[in-house]
Design a protein around this motif. Sequence first.
Motif, PDB file in Angstrom:
ATOM      1  N   THR A 192       0.889  -1.089   0.241  1.00 43.71           N
ATOM      2  CA  THR A 192      -0.093  -0.046  -0.014  1.00 43.71           C
ATOM      3  C   THR A 192       0.830   1.179  -0.039  1.00 43.71           C
ATOM      4  O   THR A 192       1.652   1.297   0.802  1.00 43.71           O
ATOM      5  N   ASP A 213      -3.631   0.877  -3.084  1.00 39.33           N
ATOM      6  CA  ASP A 213      -3.497  -0.454  -3.010  1.00 39.33           C
ATOM      7  C   ASP A 213      -2.619  -0.999  -4.092  1.00 39.33           C
ATOM      8  O   ASP A 213      -2.977  -0.345  -5.232  1.00 39.33           O
ATOM      9  N   GLY A 214      -1.675  -1.890  -4.169  1.00 37.12           N
ATOM     10  CA  GLY A 214      -1.093  -2.376  -5.374  1.00 37.12           C
ATOM     11  C   GLY A 214      -0.050  -3.355  -4.975  1.00 37.12           C
ATOM     12  O   GLY A 214      -0.072  -4.170  -4.062  1.00 37.12           O
ATOM     13  N   PHE A 266       6.318  -0.201  -8.226  1.00 36.24           N
ATOM     14  CA  PHE A 266       4.899  -0.177  -7.441  1.00 36.24           C
ATOM     15  C   PHE A 266       4.059  -0.092  -8.579  1.00 36.24           C
ATOM     16  O   PHE A 266       3.892   0.861  -9.351  1.00 36.24           O
ATOM     17  N   ARG A 267       3.037  -1.148  -8.695  1.00 31.09           N
ATOM     18  CA  ARG A 267       1.915  -1.043  -9.782  1.00 31.09           C
ATOM     19  C   ARG A 267       0.758  -0.884  -9.010  1.00 31.09           C
ATOM     20  O   ARG A 267      -0.091  -1.729  -8.489  1.00 31.09           O
ATOM     21  N   PRO A 268       0.197   0.289  -8.762  1.00 26.03           N
ATOM     22  CA  PRO A 268      -1.272   0.667  -8.315  1.00 26.03           C
ATOM     23  C   PRO A 268      -2.375   0.135  -8.832  1.00 26.03           C
ATOM     24  O   PRO A 268      -2.589  -0.265 -10.029  1.00 26.03           O
ATOM     25  N   ASP A 269      -3.501  -0.526  -8.232  1.00 31.83           N
ATOM     26  CA  ASP A 269      -4.605  -1.085  -8.533  1.00 31.83           C
ATOM     27  C   ASP A 269      -5.528  -0.206  -9.242  1.00 31.83           C
ATOM     28  O   ASP A 269      -6.028  -0.457 -10.199  1.00 31.83           O
ATOM     29  N   GLN A 270      -5.552   1.178  -8.626  1.00 31.01           N
ATOM     30  CA  GLN A 270      -6.066   2.337  -9.313  1.00 31.01           C
ATOM     31  C   GLN A 270      -5.278   3.556  -9.493  1.00 31.01           C
ATOM     32  O   GLN A 270      -4.657   3.889  -8.668  1.00 31.01           O
ATOM     33  N   GLN A 296      -3.378   1.334 -16.486  1.00 32.32           N
ATOM     34  CA  GLN A 296      -2.206   1.102 -15.448  1.00 32.32           C
ATOM     35  C   GLN A 296      -0.946   1.701 -15.691  1.00 32.32           C
ATOM     36  O   GLN A 296      -0.574   2.019 -16.949  1.00 32.32           O
TER      37      GLN A 296
END
Length: 92
Positions: A9, A19-20, A39-43, A79
């Motif tokens: 997070t 989150d990701g 870091f690959r964020p969910d949103q 993304q």
Amino acid sequence: MTTYSGPATLILVDGARVDGMASLGTNHRGDLNGWSGTFRPDQVSTELRNASDGLQLELPYEQIGAVAVTGIRRLLATQVLMSLVGRGPAPF
């Protein structure tokens, strides 16, 4: 080299939590103060795109490390992949 890959997070300066998935590693053998990763964020939001310094990355079990964003790359239309550099001890 110590590594971590899994859920994380990103905590923005205003306290917002994103989150990701993170992929992190130490930069120097045995030096846990030098670390970086992605870091690959969910949103994705405008606040996230404008984030740069003063951020924290929280890993499972409440392990937290200070990070700064060094770059953002678009993967798909919705993304992005953020390049991070750690500040202080690695949280993994």
